[in-house]
Every structure is written in C-alpha cells, then in structure tokens.
Design a protein around this motif. Structure first.
Motif, PDB file in Angstrom:
ATOM      1  N   ASN A   1      36.204  48.249  -8.676  1.00 25.03           N
ATOM      2  CA  ASN A   1      36.583  49.231  -9.702  1.00 25.03           C
ATOM      3  C   ASN A   1      37.078  48.591 -10.999  1.00 25.03           C
ATOM      4  OD1 ASN A   1      35.922  51.271  -7.914  1.00 25.03           O
ATOM      5  ND2 ASN A   1      37.790  52.443  -8.285  1.00 25.03           N
ATOM      6  N   THR A   2      36.641  47.375 -11.266  1.00 22.13           N
ATOM      7  CA  THR A   2      37.055  46.684 -12.486  1.00 22.13           C
ATOM      8  C   THR A   2      36.002  46.879 -13.566  1.00 22.13           C
ATOM      9  OG1 THR A   2      38.240  45.018 -11.181  1.00 22.13           O
ATOM     10  CG2 THR A   2      37.763  44.488 -13.483  1.00 22.13           C
ATOM     11  N   ILE A   3      36.414  47.421 -14.677  1.00 23.38           N
ATOM     12  CA  ILE A   3      35.494  47.753 -15.762  1.00 23.38           C
ATOM     13  C   ILE A   3      34.793  46.499 -16.277  1.00 23.38           C
ATOM     14  CG2 ILE A   3      35.340  48.701 -18.102  1.00 23.38           C
ATOM     15  CD1 ILE A   3      37.818  50.407 -17.381  1.00 23.38           C
TER      16      ILE A   3
ATOM     17  N   GLU B   1      28.898  50.434 -12.907  1.00 15.20           N
ATOM     18  CA  GLU B   1      28.171  50.227 -14.154  1.00 15.20           C
ATOM     19  C   GLU B   1      27.568  51.538 -14.650  1.00 15.20           C
ATOM     20  OE1 GLU B   1      25.277  47.231 -13.389  1.00 15.20           O
ATOM     21  OE2 GLU B   1      26.671  45.567 -13.713  1.00 15.20           O
ATOM     22  N   TRP B   2      27.301  51.578 -15.938  1.00 15.67           N
ATOM     23  CA  TRP B   2      26.697  52.753 -16.563  1.00 15.67           C
ATOM     24  C   TRP B   2      25.328  53.012 -15.957  1.00 15.67           C
ATOM     25  CZ3 TRP B   2      23.331  52.784 -21.409  1.00 15.67           C
ATOM     26  CH2 TRP B   2      23.095  54.093 -21.834  1.00 15.67           C
TER      27      TRP B   2
ATOM     28  N   ALA C   1      33.756  56.755 -21.845  1.00 22.19           N
ATOM     29  CA  ALA C   1      32.924  56.109 -22.865  1.00 22.19           C
ATOM     30  C   ALA C   1      31.462  56.074 -22.439  1.00 22.19           C
ATOM     31  CB  ALA C   1      33.426  54.692 -23.128  1.00 22.19           C
ATOM     32  N   ASP C   2      31.222  55.836 -21.147  1.00 19.83           N
ATOM     33  CA  ASP C   2      29.847  55.821 -20.649  1.00 19.83           C
ATOM     34  C   ASP C   2      29.242  57.219 -20.680  1.00 19.83           C
ATOM     35  OD1 ASP C   2      29.921  53.115 -20.214  1.00 19.83           O
ATOM     36  OD2 ASP C   2      30.412  53.275 -18.084  1.00 19.83           O
TER      37      ASP C   2
ATOM     38  N   ARG D   1      22.683  63.380 -20.046  1.00 25.36           N
ATOM     39  CA  ARG D   1      23.933  64.000 -20.506  1.00 25.36           C
ATOM     40  C   ARG D   1      24.207  65.279 -19.714  1.00 25.36           C
ATOM     41  NH1 ARG D   1      27.385  64.512 -25.014  1.00 25.36           N
ATOM     42  NH2 ARG D   1      26.396  62.775 -26.068  1.00 25.36           N
ATOM     43  N   TRP D   2      23.154  66.070 -19.507  1.00 23.14           N
ATOM     44  CA  TRP D   2      23.294  67.309 -18.740  1.00 23.14           C
ATOM     45  C   TRP D   2      23.749  67.002 -17.316  1.00 23.14           C
ATOM     46  CZ3 TRP D   2      21.228  69.506 -14.350  1.00 23.14           C
ATOM     47  CH2 TRP D   2      21.400  70.887 -14.194  1.00 23.14           C
ATOM     48  N   ILE D   3      23.164  65.962 -16.712  1.00 26.33           N
ATOM     49  CA  ILE D   3      23.551  65.569 -15.356  1.00 26.33           C
ATOM     50  C   ILE D   3      24.992  65.079 -15.326  1.00 26.33           C
ATOM     51  CG2 ILE D   3      23.145  63.854 -13.541  1.00 26.33           C
ATOM     52  CD1 ILE D   3      20.168  64.023 -14.203  1.00 26.33           C
ATOM     53  N   THR D   4      25.360  64.259 -16.303  1.00 29.52           N
ATOM     54  CA  THR D   4      26.717  63.707 -16.348  1.00 29.52           C
ATOM     55  C   THR D   4      27.761  64.808 -16.438  1.00 29.52           C
ATOM     56  OG1 THR D   4      25.944  61.662 -17.381  1.00 29.52           O
ATOM     57  CG2 THR D   4      28.275  62.198 -17.632  1.00 29.52           C
ATOM     58  N   GLN D   5      27.476  65.831 -17.209  1.00 32.71           N
ATOM     59  CA  GLN D   5      28.427  66.928 -17.365  1.00 32.71           C
ATOM     60  C   GLN D   5      28.617  67.711 -16.073  1.00 32.71           C
ATOM     61  OE1 GLN D   5      26.538  68.999 -20.605  1.00 32.71           O
ATOM     62  NE2 GLN D   5      27.575  67.771 -22.186  1.00 32.71           N
TER      63      GLN D   5
END
Length: 262
Positions: free
Chosen positions: A54-56, A63-64, A72-73, A82-86
């Motif tokens: 879990n370290t950025i 990872e993105w 931010a990702d 974007r639709w899926i992420t929301q």
C-alpha cells in the motif's frame, strides 16, 4: 485453478519444500503449466508488494489502472474509465469477471517485453503448451458454442475467486506515502486486514478458501511461514499489538467486502 495458484504462491514464499530451488521448480510448474500465468512475473510483482504494501508509487497492486486507489489517479481517468472509477465500488465484482483474463495476458506480456526475465523461454514454452493442451481438450470434447461458453465462465470464476481472495487483505486500508519512514512491523500491520470467523473451525475453513491469506498480517510479517501455523502466531501478534497500541485490523468476510466496495 485458484487453489493451485495458492499453492504456487506458497511455493514462491518457500513454504512447501525444503529448499528454495525445489520450491521454485514446483511454483513455476504450478503457475505456468497448471494455472497458465508467468511465475517470474508473479514473483517480481509480488515481491515488490510484500516489501512496500500500500505504498504510493512502490506497490504495484495499487498502481493506476481501471480501478483507482488515490484521488489523483481517479482524476486522471477519462471517458469510460472515468465512469467506471466513479462507480468502482459497485462494479468491483463485475470487473473481477475480467481479472482472470487480465492476469493471463499481463503475465504473458511481461514474458515478451520484460527486461532480464529469468527463464523467459522455459516459461513461454510451458504456458504455450498448457494453452494448446487446454484449448485442444475443450474444443475436442465440447461443441464450439459450448466450448466458448465454458472458457468464458471458467475465466470469470477464476478472476472472481482470485480477486475476492486478495482484495480484502489490503484494499481500503491506509496508503503509505512514498517518502514515509516507517518500521517494517508497523508497515505490515497497519496496511493489512485479517479476515476471520467467530470460531476456530470457521477460521480453518476460511484458511482453506483463502489459501491462508485471511491471516494477511501474519503472512506479511512471516512470509515463509506455512498457513497451518498462522492462526497460532496471530494470537501472539495481536497481543503484542494491543500491548504496544498498534492498530490491528480484523474483519468478518461480510465486513471486509463492505469495506472494499465502500
């Protein structure tokens, strides 16, 4: 297949046989020829995860990608992503139906384009032979339409089982900044979540279902420890954390998935 993947995972951690070399041979056979993914790809990816959970910017598991773990990702996503992420919490399990195929493709891609890949040729031959034998058997024994349906269902079940086994352990737990200075014990405990039942029998069942990964905290602290010993060690670790006021996260199966998708 997921149970064989668990065995390959345990071999990679030197939990099964006496020597590292024989564990690697067993793990590579199980991963390549039985499961159909690259053992070396898994080792490379999983070793980084264990070192920096879990370290950025360091843990490849956050990872993105299609699913975003950082605000931010999420802002970087465009269009369908974007639709899926929301809606990624609600879509978590539907998306896992594609994870099986993704694991196969990502590992094969690594073998072709990765740099300095150990046993590249051997793994490509093993996976290629496995694909040929598996697809040959499926299309020989089943009508074409049923064969495609079988492959689709098998890949979907594999993806759901794999994702549902690994996701509850870290997803929804604190993220660690890349430059954070944190000791090994705290890093492993604070970023992990154990998934436990109310009884020892229930925990034994969960250990089989999850391949021992329900004791995620102890697995990260003692990665070479066989799953049969994790339950006993968890009591010691939990007591130590309570004594030193270190948060030790435990959740039921339902609670763990609720935290993942929320």
């Amino acid at each position: 297949l997921t149970q064989f993947a668990f065995l390959a995972h345990e071999a990679a951690h030197r939990q099964i046989l006496a020597s590292g070399k024989t564990n690697d041979k067993l793990g590579r056979f199980l991963a390549n020829f039985v499961v159909g993914i690259s053992y070396q790809w898994w080792m490379n990816k999983h070793s980084k995860h264990h070192a920096t959970p879990n370290t950025i910017g360091k843990d490849p598991d956050i990872e993105w990608d299609t699913i975003s773990f950082q605000p931010a990702d999420a802002k970087r996503q465009r269009g369908l992503l974007r639709w899926i992420t929301q809606r990624q919490g609600y879509l978590f399990f539907p998306l896992l139906t594609l994870e099986g195929l993704n694991l196969h493709l990502q590992s094969i891609k690594y073998l072709f384009i990765g740099q300095r890949v150990k046993h590249r040729r051997r793994e490509l031959i093993s996976i290629g032979l496995r694909i040929a034998l598996y697809l040959g058997a499926v299309f020989f024994l089943l009508p074409m339409g049923m064969a495609f349906a079988f492959l689709g269902v098998q890949l979907a079940v594999f993806g759901i089982y794999m994702g549902a086994s690994f996701a509850p352990n870290h997803k929804g737990m604190p993220l660690v900044p890349a430059d954070a200075r944190i000791d090994f014990f705290s890093r492993q405990v604070l970023t992990g979540r154990n998934v436990l039942a109310r009884s020892s029998f229930g925990n034994s069942v969960l250990s089989h279902v999850y391949g021992g990964l329900n004791y995620q905290v102890e697995h990260h602290l003692f990665p070479a420890m066989p799953r049969a010993n994790l339950a006993g060690v968890s009591r010691i670790v939990r007591s130590y954390c309570a004594e030193h006021r270190i948060p030790y996260t435990v959740a039921s199966v339902r609670e763990s998935y609720a935290q993942v998708i929320s």
